[in-house]
Design a protein around this motif. Structure first.
Motif, PDB file in Angstrom:
ATOM      1  N   ARG A   1      72.879  41.263 -12.152  1.00 26.52           N
ATOM      2  CA  ARG A   1      74.060  41.902 -12.697  1.00 26.52           C
ATOM      3  C   ARG A   1      74.202  43.268 -12.047  1.00 26.52           C
ATOM      4  NH1 ARG A   1      75.927  39.443 -17.281  1.00 26.52           N
ATOM      5  NH2 ARG A   1      76.859  41.277 -18.201  1.00 26.52           N
ATOM      6  N   VAL A   2      75.408  43.774 -12.058  1.00 24.39           N
ATOM      7  CA  VAL A   2      75.674  45.111 -11.529  1.00 24.39           C
ATOM      8  C   VAL A   2      76.008  46.000 -12.715  1.00 24.39           C
ATOM      9  CG1 VAL A   2      77.185  46.472 -10.042  1.00 24.39           C
ATOM     10  CG2 VAL A   2      76.514  44.169  -9.364  1.00 24.39           C
ATOM     11  N   TYR A   3      75.422  47.188 -12.727  1.00 25.41           N
ATOM     12  CA  TYR A   3      75.622  48.129 -13.820  1.00 25.41           C
ATOM     13  C   TYR A   3      76.258  49.408 -13.299  1.00 25.41           C
ATOM     14  CZ  TYR A   3      72.308  45.050 -16.108  1.00 25.41           C
ATOM     15  OH  TYR A   3      71.698  43.950 -16.634  1.00 25.41           O
ATOM     16  N   PRO A   4      77.162  50.023 -14.087  1.00 29.63           N
ATOM     17  CA  PRO A   4      77.753  51.298 -13.679  1.00 29.63           C
ATOM     18  C   PRO A   4      76.664  52.365 -13.555  1.00 29.63           C
ATOM     19  CG  PRO A   4      78.995  50.331 -15.488  1.00 29.63           C
ATOM     20  CD  PRO A   4      77.735  49.525 -15.339  1.00 29.63           C
ATOM     21  N   MET A   5      76.799  53.233 -12.583  1.00 33.05           N
ATOM     22  CA  MET A   5      75.795  54.269 -12.326  1.00 33.05           C
ATOM     23  C   MET A   5      75.658  55.266 -13.476  1.00 33.05           C
ATOM     24  SD  MET A   5      74.440  53.955  -9.203  1.00 33.05           S
ATOM     25  CE  MET A   5      74.076  55.542  -8.522  1.00 33.05           C
ATOM     26  N   LYS A   6      76.760  55.664 -14.102  1.00 30.13           N
ATOM     27  CA  LYS A   6      76.716  56.751 -15.075  1.00 30.13           C
ATOM     28  C   LYS A   6      76.803  56.301 -16.529  1.00 30.13           C
ATOM     29  CE  LYS A   6      78.635  59.980 -11.784  1.00 30.13           C
ATOM     30  NZ  LYS A   6      79.699  60.932 -11.483  1.00 30.13           N
ATOM     31  N   LYS A   7      76.745  55.004 -16.769  1.00 30.71           N
ATOM     32  CA  LYS A   7      76.827  54.511 -18.137  1.00 30.71           C
ATOM     33  C   LYS A   7      75.500  53.844 -18.493  1.00 30.71           C
ATOM     34  CE  LYS A   7      81.775  53.563 -18.179  1.00 30.71           C
ATOM     35  NZ  LYS A   7      82.787  52.521 -18.369  1.00 30.71           N
TER      36      LYS A   7
ATOM     37  N   LEU B   1      74.616  52.530 -21.723  1.00 28.51           N
ATOM     38  CA  LEU B   1      74.686  51.452 -22.703  1.00 28.51           C
ATOM     39  C   LEU B   1      75.817  50.480 -22.375  1.00 28.51           C
ATOM     40  CD1 LEU B   1      74.120  53.610 -25.900  1.00 28.51           C
ATOM     41  CD2 LEU B   1      72.435  52.247 -24.663  1.00 28.51           C
ATOM     42  N   THR B   2      75.602  49.656 -21.392  1.00 26.10           N
ATOM     43  CA  THR B   2      76.581  48.642 -21.020  1.00 26.10           C
ATOM     44  C   THR B   2      75.845  47.402 -20.544  1.00 26.10           C
ATOM     45  OG1 THR B   2      78.490  48.109 -19.648  1.00 26.10           O
ATOM     46  CG2 THR B   2      76.828  49.510 -18.666  1.00 26.10           C
ATOM     47  N   LEU B   3      76.459  46.263 -20.700  1.00 27.69           N
ATOM     48  CA  LEU B   3      75.856  45.013 -20.255  1.00 27.69           C
ATOM     49  C   LEU B   3      76.129  44.719 -18.791  1.00 27.69           C
ATOM     50  CD1 LEU B   3      76.665  42.771 -23.344  1.00 27.69           C
ATOM     51  CD2 LEU B   3      74.499  43.875 -22.776  1.00 27.69           C
ATOM     52  N   GLY B   4      76.923  45.565 -18.149  1.00 28.00           N
ATOM     53  CA  GLY B   4      77.243  45.344 -16.746  1.00 28.00           C
ATOM     54  C   GLY B   4      78.145  44.133 -16.569  1.00 28.00           C
ATOM     55  N   SER B   5      78.124  43.568 -15.380  1.00 33.67           N
ATOM     56  CA  SER B   5      78.995  42.448 -15.067  1.00 33.67           C
ATOM     57  C   SER B   5      78.281  41.506 -14.104  1.00 33.67           C
ATOM     58  CB  SER B   5      80.285  42.958 -14.423  1.00 33.67           C
ATOM     59  OG  SER B   5      81.146  41.884 -14.119  1.00 33.67           O
TER      60      SER B   5
ATOM     61  N   GLU C   1      84.074  41.629 -14.094  1.00 37.83           N
ATOM     62  CA  GLU C   1      84.643  42.573 -15.058  1.00 37.83           C
ATOM     63  C   GLU C   1      84.680  43.997 -14.482  1.00 37.83           C
ATOM     64  OE1 GLU C   1      83.337  41.229 -19.293  1.00 37.83           O
ATOM     65  OE2 GLU C   1      81.642  40.923 -17.937  1.00 37.83           O
ATOM     66  N   PRO C   2      85.561  44.240 -13.523  1.00 38.16           N
ATOM     67  CA  PRO C   2      85.579  45.555 -12.865  1.00 38.16           C
ATOM     68  C   PRO C   2      85.940  46.714 -13.795  1.00 38.16           C
ATOM     69  CG  PRO C   2      87.470  44.249 -12.190  1.00 38.16           C
ATOM     70  CD  PRO C   2      86.574  43.343 -12.987  1.00 38.16           C
ATOM     71  N   HIS C   3      86.612  46.437 -14.899  1.00 39.99           N
ATOM     72  CA  HIS C   3      86.985  47.513 -15.827  1.00 39.99           C
ATOM     73  C   HIS C   3      85.757  48.220 -16.397  1.00 39.99           C
ATOM     74  CE1 HIS C   3      86.341  44.017 -18.434  1.00 39.99           C
ATOM     75  NE2 HIS C   3      85.955  44.901 -19.332  1.00 39.99           N
ATOM     76  N   LYS C   4      84.603  47.579 -16.389  1.00 38.81           N
ATOM     77  CA  LYS C   4      83.378  48.205 -16.909  1.00 38.81           C
ATOM     78  C   LYS C   4      82.893  49.349 -16.027  1.00 38.81           C
ATOM     79  CE  LYS C   4      81.570  44.344 -19.522  1.00 38.81           C
ATOM     80  NZ  LYS C   4      80.393  43.502 -19.768  1.00 38.81           N
ATOM     81  N   PHE C   5      83.469  49.493 -14.835  1.00 31.66           N
ATOM     82  CA  PHE C   5      83.049  50.528 -13.909  1.00 31.66           C
ATOM     83  C   PHE C   5      84.000  51.716 -13.878  1.00 31.66           C
ATOM     84  CE2 PHE C   5      81.116  46.596 -12.872  1.00 31.66           C
ATOM     85  CZ  PHE C   5      79.811  46.951 -12.590  1.00 31.66           C
ATOM     86  N   GLU C   6      84.977  51.694 -14.792  1.00 33.37           N
ATOM     87  CA  GLU C   6      85.920  52.800 -14.895  1.00 33.37           C
ATOM     88  C   GLU C   6      85.191  54.032 -15.380  1.00 33.37           C
ATOM     89  OE1 GLU C   6      90.080  53.679 -17.265  1.00 33.37           O
ATOM     90  OE2 GLU C   6      89.305  51.654 -17.140  1.00 33.37           O
ATOM     91  N   ASP C   7      85.444  55.158 -14.745  1.00 32.49           N
ATOM     92  CA  ASP C   7      84.789  56.412 -15.101  1.00 32.49           C
ATOM     93  C   ASP C   7      85.521  57.055 -16.271  1.00 32.49           C
ATOM     94  OD1 ASP C   7      83.074  58.537 -15.070  1.00 32.49           O
ATOM     95  OD2 ASP C   7      83.948  59.472 -13.298  1.00 32.49           O
ATOM     96  N   ASN C   8      84.916  56.995 -17.452  1.00 29.90           N
ATOM     97  CA  ASN C   8      85.512  57.586 -18.665  1.00 29.90           C
ATOM     98  C   ASN C   8      84.842  58.919 -18.954  1.00 29.90           C
ATOM     99  OD1 ASN C   8      87.142  55.350 -19.094  1.00 29.90           O
ATOM    100  ND2 ASN C   8      85.557  54.295 -20.238  1.00 29.90           N
ATOM    101  N   LYS C   9      85.359  59.988 -18.360  1.00 29.86           N
ATOM    102  CA  LYS C   9      84.759  61.314 -18.560  1.00 29.86           C
ATOM    103  C   LYS C   9      85.312  61.968 -19.793  1.00 29.86           C
ATOM    104  CE  LYS C   9      83.649  62.178 -13.814  1.00 29.86           C
ATOM    105  NZ  LYS C   9      83.797  63.041 -12.679  1.00 29.86           N
TER     106      LYS C   9
END
Length: 65
Positions: A25-31, A33-37, A57-65
């Motif tokens: 799975r791929v996980y966002p770098m700065k998050k 607590l996520t299950l990745g995609s 699920e590319p939306h899981k990689f959106e940067d929510n600052k």
């Protein structure tokens, strides 16, 4: 994939999709607590060459600052 595309390795024109098994799975770098995609691969069914890979699920990689 579009029908006019061909495999750069063997020239094949038939493709299938698959996904890696296990913890592939791929996980966002700065998050934290996520299950990745899952990662999906487009594969030439003639020679096995992987033409492209992408997350479902590319939306899981959106940067929510």
């Amino acid at each position: 994939m579009r029908n006019e595309e061909c495999c750069p390795e063997c020239g094949g024109t038939k493709f299938g999709e698959g996904k890696s098994h296990g913890e592939a799975r791929v996980y966002p770098m700065k998050k934290m607590l996520t299950l990745g995609s899952d990662v999906t691969h487009v594969i030439c069914i003639t020679c096995g060459f992987i033409l492209k890979s992408f997350v479902k699920e590319p939306h899981k990689f959106e940067d929510n600052k």
